[in-house]
Design an enzyme around this catalytic site. Sequence first.
Site, PDB file in Angstrom:
ATOM      1  N   THR A  31       0.896  -1.240  -0.179  1.00 26.28           N
ATOM      2  CA  THR A  31       0.244  -0.107   0.240  1.00 26.28           C
ATOM      3  C   THR A  31       0.419   1.400  -0.186  1.00 26.28           C
ATOM      4  O   THR A  31       0.671   2.422  -1.124  1.00 26.28           O
ATOM      5  CB  THR A  31      -0.797   0.266   1.188  1.00 26.28           C
ATOM      6  OG1 THR A  31      -0.071   0.289   2.690  1.00 26.28           O
ATOM      7  CG2 THR A  31      -1.766  -1.379   1.437  1.00 26.28           C
ATOM      8  N   TYR A  88      13.208  -6.387   4.602  1.00 27.15           N
ATOM      9  CA  TYR A  88      12.938  -7.960   3.714  1.00 27.15           C
ATOM     10  C   TYR A  88      14.094  -6.994   3.118  1.00 27.15           C
ATOM     11  O   TYR A  88      14.359  -6.772   3.226  1.00 27.15           O
ATOM     12  CB  TYR A  88      11.113  -7.553   3.301  1.00 27.15           C
ATOM     13  CG  TYR A  88      11.129  -7.412   2.024  1.00 27.15           C
ATOM     14  CD1 TYR A  88      11.538  -7.497   1.079  1.00 27.15           C
ATOM     15  CD2 TYR A  88      10.364  -5.870   2.642  1.00 27.15           C
ATOM     16  CE1 TYR A  88      11.513  -6.488  -0.263  1.00 27.15           C
ATOM     17  CE2 TYR A  88       9.833  -4.444   1.539  1.00 27.15           C
ATOM     18  CZ  TYR A  88      10.419  -5.639  -0.205  1.00 27.15           C
ATOM     19  OH  TYR A  88       9.665  -4.572  -1.238  1.00 27.15           O
ATOM     20  N   TYR A 167      -3.818 -11.190  -2.249  1.00 23.75           N
ATOM     21  CA  TYR A 167      -3.732 -12.485  -1.259  1.00 23.75           C
ATOM     22  C   TYR A 167      -2.725 -13.018  -1.093  1.00 23.75           C
ATOM     23  O   TYR A 167      -1.540 -13.706  -1.747  1.00 23.75           O
ATOM     24  CB  TYR A 167      -4.826 -13.667  -1.726  1.00 23.75           C
ATOM     25  CG  TYR A 167      -4.638 -14.766  -0.984  1.00 23.75           C
ATOM     26  CD1 TYR A 167      -4.901 -14.842   0.612  1.00 23.75           C
ATOM     27  CD2 TYR A 167      -3.911 -15.919  -1.186  1.00 23.75           C
ATOM     28  CE1 TYR A 167      -5.016 -16.547   1.534  1.00 23.75           C
ATOM     29  CE2 TYR A 167      -4.743 -17.170  -0.841  1.00 23.75           C
ATOM     30  CZ  TYR A 167      -4.862 -17.303   0.565  1.00 23.75           C
ATOM     31  OH  TYR A 167      -4.675 -18.734   1.103  1.00 23.75           O
ATOM     32  N   LYS A 226      -7.181  -7.070 -12.523  1.00 21.31           N
ATOM     33  CA  LYS A 226      -5.310  -7.537 -13.326  1.00 21.31           C
ATOM     34  C   LYS A 226      -5.204  -8.720 -13.803  1.00 21.31           C
ATOM     35  O   LYS A 226      -5.391  -9.620 -13.189  1.00 21.31           O
ATOM     36  CB  LYS A 226      -4.549  -6.749 -12.375  1.00 21.31           C
ATOM     37  CG  LYS A 226      -4.835  -5.245 -11.742  1.00 21.31           C
ATOM     38  CD  LYS A 226      -3.574  -4.492 -11.116  1.00 21.31           C
ATOM     39  CE  LYS A 226      -3.431  -5.780  -9.348  1.00 21.31           C
ATOM     40  NZ  LYS A 226      -4.566  -4.745  -8.044  1.00 21.31           N
ATOM     41  N   GLY A 228      -1.802  -9.330 -14.782  1.00 17.76           N
ATOM     42  CA  GLY A 228      -0.634  -9.006 -15.231  1.00 17.76           C
ATOM     43  C   GLY A 228      -0.556  -8.229 -17.479  1.00 17.76           C
ATOM     44  O   GLY A 228      -0.762  -7.447 -17.257  1.00 17.76           O
ATOM     45  N   ALA A 256       6.365  -4.649  -7.294  1.00 13.72           N
ATOM     46  CA  ALA A 256       5.357  -3.630  -7.788  1.00 13.72           C
ATOM     47  C   ALA A 256       5.154  -3.367  -8.106  1.00 13.72           C
ATOM     48  O   ALA A 256       4.288  -2.766  -8.739  1.00 13.72           O
ATOM     49  CB  ALA A 256       5.868  -2.430  -6.443  1.00 13.72           C
ATOM     50  N   ALA A 257       4.868  -4.354  -9.665  1.00 14.13           N
ATOM     51  CA  ALA A 257       3.786  -3.609 -11.096  1.00 14.13           C
ATOM     52  C   ALA A 257       2.272  -3.439 -10.451  1.00 14.13           C
ATOM     53  O   ALA A 257       1.417  -2.918 -10.436  1.00 14.13           O
ATOM     54  CB  ALA A 257       4.364  -5.159 -11.530  1.00 14.13           C
ATOM     55  N   GLY A 258       1.510  -4.392  -9.110  1.00 16.04           N
ATOM     56  CA  GLY A 258       0.464  -4.581  -9.378  1.00 16.04           C
ATOM     57  C   GLY A 258       0.014  -3.433  -8.729  1.00 16.04           C
ATOM     58  O   GLY A 258      -0.455  -2.522  -8.495  1.00 16.04           O
ATOM     59  N   ASP A 259       0.790  -2.742  -7.614  1.00 18.75           N
ATOM     60  CA  ASP A 259       0.983  -1.640  -6.718  1.00 18.75           C
ATOM     61  C   ASP A 259       1.147  -0.554  -7.626  1.00 18.75           C
ATOM     62  O   ASP A 259       1.038   0.376  -7.386  1.00 18.75           O
ATOM     63  CB  ASP A 259       1.915  -1.641  -5.804  1.00 18.75           C
ATOM     64  CG  ASP A 259       2.642  -2.923  -4.701  1.00 18.75           C
ATOM     65  OD1 ASP A 259       1.294  -3.855  -4.838  1.00 18.75           O
ATOM     66  OD2 ASP A 259       3.225  -3.238  -5.017  1.00 18.75           O
TER      67      ASP A 259
END
Length: 302
Positions: A31, A88, A167, A226, A228, A256-259
């Site tokens: 986020t 991380y 998820y 989404k 991809g 972070a492609a989706g972010d």
Amino acid sequence: MEFSLLGIGEVMAEIRKGTSGDFKVGFAGDTYNTAVYCARALNQPGSVAYKTSIGRDPLSASFIDAARSEGIDTNQISTNPERNIGVYAVSTDASGERSFSYWRASSAARGMFTDHDDVRPLPNSRIVYLSGITLAILQPASRQALMNELRILSESGQSLIAFDSNYRAQLWESTDAAQTCLSEMWDIADIALPSIDDEMALFNETSEDAVISRFNEKTWEACAIKRGARGPVSPFLEPHAHPEFKTAEIVIDTTAAGDSFNGAYLAAYIQGQNETECMLSGHELASRVVSAPGAIVSQSRR
């Protein structure tokens, strides 16, 4: 003051091995990544806020500096003196796929909405954005308290709730808990930004059409599912009306492609663009982000 976007979640120190063999430290979290990319696209310092909890350690202090340098309002960030920011490390293979090592079990963000941080009142925001990871890291009672407040904000018309299920099975106490919680969250949300693979995995659906049909059952303020590199689909558009989504020419790191998609999509929505324009904005940015290492690429590569 009303924020254009309030992101809620966990940010972590990101340790990445550079090409010269040394390690570099940045800051990321699903986020938070979205908040950064939305803030960059809007280019209105202070219009995007982020809510999390951090410690008093040096990494936490550096994170505040990093967030402010992106024009993000940090006044919603609380400090837990008994915990630290999560950490991380990430490595990527030749195709850009990632593997992670985490040190986050006792991060300050996991204590949000308990004794150190009340859920009410959330600041006045046009859109409140969170993810399944936001919910997964919280204690069950804190998780439910947050969702209850989000439902009030949505039903009262005070804020639109944007959600990405994102998820991650290992973060949840059980699959049943994740299914129950995320189903409730989809009922609350006004703007849906799921990834089709996540939804298939969580709800044991065997085809993309099953996911798309499920999201077609609700009337959304906005919705982009989404997929991809193939680009998103939207219930607002007939199949033939979807634009052509160009595939990224170079894929170095899919972090972070989706972010980033979510950040650019939400910024376009905030600026009054239509569904097609929002999806194109999201996909274009995601294609650029995967061509560079790290969750948050440098400003020069936007």
